[in-house]
Design a protein around this motif. Structure first.
Motif, PDB file in Angstrom:
ATOM      1  N   PRO A 125      58.464   0.474  80.877  1.00  0.00           N
ATOM      2  CA  PRO A 125      58.629   1.703  81.672  1.00  0.00           C
ATOM      3  C   PRO A 125      57.396   2.074  82.484  1.00  0.00           C
ATOM      4  O   PRO A 125      57.477   2.972  83.323  1.00  0.00           O
ATOM      5  N   GLU A 126      56.252   1.395  82.241  1.00  0.00           N
ATOM      6  CA  GLU A 126      55.015   1.817  82.912  1.00  0.00           C
ATOM      7  C   GLU A 126      55.208   1.808  84.431  1.00  0.00           C
ATOM      8  O   GLU A 126      55.701   0.829  85.003  1.00  0.00           O
ATOM      9  N   GLY A 127      54.822   2.907  85.055  1.00  0.00           N
ATOM     10  CA  GLY A 127      54.854   2.977  86.505  1.00  0.00           C
ATOM     11  C   GLY A 127      56.212   3.323  87.090  1.00  0.00           C
ATOM     12  O   GLY A 127      56.325   3.506  88.303  1.00  0.00           O
ATOM     13  N   LEU A 128      57.258   3.420  86.277  1.00  0.00           N
ATOM     14  CA  LEU A 128      58.574   3.778  86.828  1.00  0.00           C
ATOM     15  C   LEU A 128      58.566   5.253  87.238  1.00  0.00           C
ATOM     16  O   LEU A 128      58.042   6.091  86.505  1.00  0.00           O
ATOM     17  N   PRO A 129      59.163   5.595  88.387  1.00  0.00           N
ATOM     18  CA  PRO A 129      59.280   7.012  88.733  1.00  0.00           C
ATOM     19  C   PRO A 129      60.225   7.734  87.761  1.00  0.00           C
ATOM     20  O   PRO A 129      61.006   7.086  87.044  1.00  0.00           O
ATOM     21  N   ALA A 130      60.140   9.065  87.748  1.00  0.00           N
ATOM     22  CA  ALA A 130      60.866   9.849  86.736  1.00  0.00           C
ATOM     23  C   ALA A 130      62.363   9.525  86.724  1.00  0.00           C
ATOM     24  O   ALA A 130      62.972   9.389  85.655  1.00  0.00           O
ATOM     25  N   ALA A 131      62.972   9.382  87.899  1.00  0.00           N
ATOM     26  CA  ALA A 131      64.417   9.138  87.936  1.00  0.00           C
ATOM     27  C   ALA A 131      64.752   7.798  87.276  1.00  0.00           C
ATOM     28  O   ALA A 131      65.744   7.672  86.542  1.00  0.00           O
ATOM     29  N   ALA A 132      63.911   6.804  87.509  1.00  0.00           N
ATOM     30  CA  ALA A 132      64.152   5.496  86.898  1.00  0.00           C
ATOM     31  C   ALA A 132      63.882   5.552  85.391  1.00  0.00           C
ATOM     32  O   ALA A 132      64.557   4.885  84.597  1.00  0.00           O
ATOM     33  N   GLN A 133      62.900   6.371  84.997  1.00  0.00           N
ATOM     34  CA  GLN A 133      62.612   6.531  83.552  1.00  0.00           C
ATOM     35  C   GLN A 133      63.829   7.120  82.840  1.00  0.00           C
ATOM     36  O   GLN A 133      64.146   6.735  81.713  1.00  0.00           O
ATOM     37  N   ALA A 134      64.500   8.077  83.522  1.00  0.00           N
ATOM     38  CA  ALA A 134      65.668   8.712  82.892  1.00  0.00           C
ATOM     39  C   ALA A 134      66.737   7.658  82.598  1.00  0.00           C
ATOM     40  O   ALA A 134      67.348   7.645  81.523  1.00  0.00           O
ATOM     41  N   LEU A 175      56.144  -8.547  64.608  1.00  0.00           N
ATOM     42  CA  LEU A 175      57.587  -8.833  64.593  1.00  0.00           C
ATOM     43  C   LEU A 175      58.015  -9.878  65.625  1.00  0.00           C
ATOM     44  O   LEU A 175      59.197 -10.193  65.732  1.00  0.00           O
ATOM     45  N   GLY A 176      57.057 -10.378  66.399  1.00  0.00           N
ATOM     46  CA  GLY A 176      57.406 -11.386  67.404  1.00  0.00           C
ATOM     47  C   GLY A 176      58.225 -10.817  68.549  1.00  0.00           C
ATOM     48  O   GLY A 176      59.018 -11.536  69.180  1.00  0.00           O
ATOM     49  N   ILE A 177      58.033  -9.533  68.855  1.00  0.00           N
ATOM     50  CA  ILE A 177      58.770  -8.905  69.965  1.00  0.00           C
ATOM     51  C   ILE A 177      58.104  -9.308  71.283  1.00  0.00           C
ATOM     52  O   ILE A 177      56.877  -9.221  71.419  1.00  0.00           O
ATOM     53  N   HIS A 178      58.919  -9.721  72.255  1.00  0.00           N
ATOM     54  CA  HIS A 178      58.388 -10.210  73.542  1.00  0.00           C
ATOM     55  C   HIS A 178      57.609  -9.113  74.269  1.00  0.00           C
ATOM     56  O   HIS A 178      57.928  -7.921  74.146  1.00  0.00           O
ATOM     57  N   ALA A 179      56.645  -9.545  75.097  1.00  0.00           N
ATOM     58  CA  ALA A 179      55.799  -8.584  75.826  1.00  0.00           C
ATOM     59  C   ALA A 179      56.615  -7.751  76.814  1.00  0.00           C
ATOM     60  O   ALA A 179      56.238  -6.637  77.157  1.00  0.00           O
ATOM     61  N   ASN A 180      57.742  -8.288  77.295  1.00  0.00           N
ATOM     62  CA  ASN A 180      58.545  -7.572  78.296  1.00  0.00           C
ATOM     63  C   ASN A 180      59.685  -6.757  77.655  1.00  0.00           C
ATOM     64  O   ASN A 180      60.721  -6.536  78.273  1.00  0.00           O
ATOM     65  N   VAL A 181      59.454  -6.358  76.417  1.00  0.00           N
ATOM     66  CA  VAL A 181      60.442  -5.537  75.698  1.00  0.00           C
ATOM     67  C   VAL A 181      59.710  -4.286  75.210  1.00  0.00           C
ATOM     68  O   VAL A 181      58.547  -4.355  74.822  1.00  0.00           O
ATOM     69  N   THR A 182      60.396  -3.131  75.254  1.00  0.00           N
ATOM     70  CA  THR A 182      59.766  -1.861  74.873  1.00  0.00           C
ATOM     71  C   THR A 182      60.417  -1.303  73.612  1.00  0.00           C
ATOM     72  O   THR A 182      61.647  -1.250  73.514  1.00  0.00           O
ATOM     73  N   GLN A 183      59.586  -0.906  72.683  1.00  0.00           N
ATOM     74  CA  GLN A 183      60.081  -0.253  71.465  1.00  0.00           C
ATOM     75  C   GLN A 183      60.268   1.238  71.757  1.00  0.00           C
ATOM     76  O   GLN A 183      59.401   1.858  72.379  1.00  0.00           O
TER      77      GLN A 183
END
Ligand SMILES: Cc1cc2nc3c(=O)[nH]c(=O)nc-3n(C[C@H](O)[C@H](O)[C@H](O)COP(=O)(O)O)c2cc1C
Length: 214
Positions: A125-134, A175-183
């Motif tokens: 989500p880093e850098g996404l504008p508010a509407a995209a975050q929603a 846990l081996g979670i990929h870098a392009n995945v967000t918890q």
């Protein structure tokens, strides 16, 4: 649809901490049933980019709980001016000490919870504008809440937690979670003790509902 049961589940899915039964194992089948319900939640553009990491391994739970505890201590001991102050007639004022005691108990005992579920979503989500975050968060948080309600209906309790996210990368490494995945959260799951929960006292609807205009 049995309206009374649906309303009861939705109004009594509390954050369960002190009533978690750490001694009772949780059947994998129950978690799978609840996850099958969770993925019926809405998902932006039908993307279904959700993932749920289920952790039962004791060493992994201990490592993640230790990260949680470290950040919780800093959070719980933050200076008074950073802590919320509520007016005496605000229901949150009366609840504050109880929530704090309950949260401290969870932080001290989280590793004893037999199952952790970490809802995740593809992308960052880093850098996404508010509407995209929603749209982004809105495509995982409803599923996580459905999971909590489904668990509650089967006698399993959990609490929505986010404090471990301050160590999201360390948790991902465990846990081996990929870098392009967000918890998005960490749900420690166990059977709950006792038979039922009560609706919480919330701010009155007049304070939060705005018909036609704010
Ligand atoms: C976004 C979010 C983050 C939260 N993070 C934590 C947390 O890290 N630890 C915790 O013990 N509770 C956490 N909670 C639970 C809240 O403290 C709880 O929902 C609130 O006190 C109301 O209690 P109830 O859920 O029983 O109605 C979180 C809840 C939300 C929605």
């Amino acid at each position: 649809m049995d309206l009374a049961s649906v309303d009861h589940a939705l109004t009594t899915t509390r954050s369960v901490r002190r009533r978690l039964d750490f001694a009772r194992p949780v059947e994998r089948r129950l978690i799978e049933e609840c996850l099958a319900i969770a993925v019926q939640a809405p998902t932006g553009s039908n993307s279904q980019g959700w993932h749920f990491v289920v952790v039962t391994d004791a060493a992994k739970r201990e490592a993640i709980a230790a990260l949680y505890r470290r950040h919780f201590e800093a959070y719980a001991n933050r200076p008074p001016e950073e802590q919320p102050q509520y007016a005496a007639d605000d229901p949150r004022a009366a609840q504050q000490a109880r929530v704090r005691r309950s949260a401290i108990y969870l932080a001290e005992n989280m590793h004893r919870c037999p199952v952790f579920v970490i809802p995740c979503i593809d992308g960052r989500p880093e850098g996404l504008p508010a509407a995209a975050q929603a749209g982004y968060w809105g495509s995982i948080l409803p599923a996580a809440w459905s999971l909590m309600v489904a668990l509650r209906a089967r006698g399993l309790g959990t609490a929505w937690t986010t404090i471990h996210l301050a160590s999201e990368r360390e948790t991902a490494a465990i846990l081996g979670i990929h870098a392009n995945v967000t918890q998005a959260a960490l749900l420690p799951v166990a059977h709950f003790q006792g038979s039922d929960f009560k609706p919480a006292q919330r701010l009155p609807l007049e304070a939060v509902v705005h018909w036609e205009s704010w």
